[in-house]
Design an enzyme around this catalytic site. Structure first.
Site: not given
Length: 136
Positions: A16, A58
């Site tokens: 980031d 998932i």
């Protein structure tokens, strides 16, 4: 229990503005490591899907972040089968750089058959349960 170790390096695009790994990348690494673990057990997800109509969606994913990772850090993701239920199983993940644990988490995946009527959770076959080294 079976385990697999994935090694990689933090890429620039995985960080980031502060130069720290952007947290969703842990889940990307978990997914990649899960596929490699399954391949190492002789259960390549593509073959399961194309030959048997089995998908492994998932159901739940979680990560506890312990320490930051930065650009060019070498890391390992150690993955192993955790709990195995009738129609779902858990994969546990530990992410490290050197001797430092940077994150720990898990995925719960379902054993699902895809057919003309849609998706249906089905029993995990006994031979797969044995590969997982764990029974309910």
């Amino acid at each position: 229990m079976p385990k697999h170790v994935l090694t990689t390096r933090v890429e620039w695009g995985e960080t980031d503005a502060a130069g720290i790994v952007y947290y969703p990348n842990y889940f990307w690494w978990f997914d990649k490591a899960s596929h490699e673990l399954l391949r190492s057990l002789g259960l390549p997800p593509r073959d399961l899907s194309e030959r048997q109509g089995i998908l492994l969606p998932i159901l739940s994913a979680h990560c506890d972040f312990r320490a930051p990772l930065r650009y060019d850090d070498a890391l390992t993701v150690t993955s192993r089968i955790g709990e195995v239920k009738r129609r779902s199983f858990q994969i546990l993940h530990t992410v490290c750089t050197g001797d430092s644990v940077t994150g720990e988490g898990y995925e719960w995946r379902a054993w699902v058959r895809q057919d003309g009527a849609g998706l249906h959770a089905v029993m995990i076959p006994e031979q797969v349960r044995q590969l997982f080294g764990n029974r309910e």
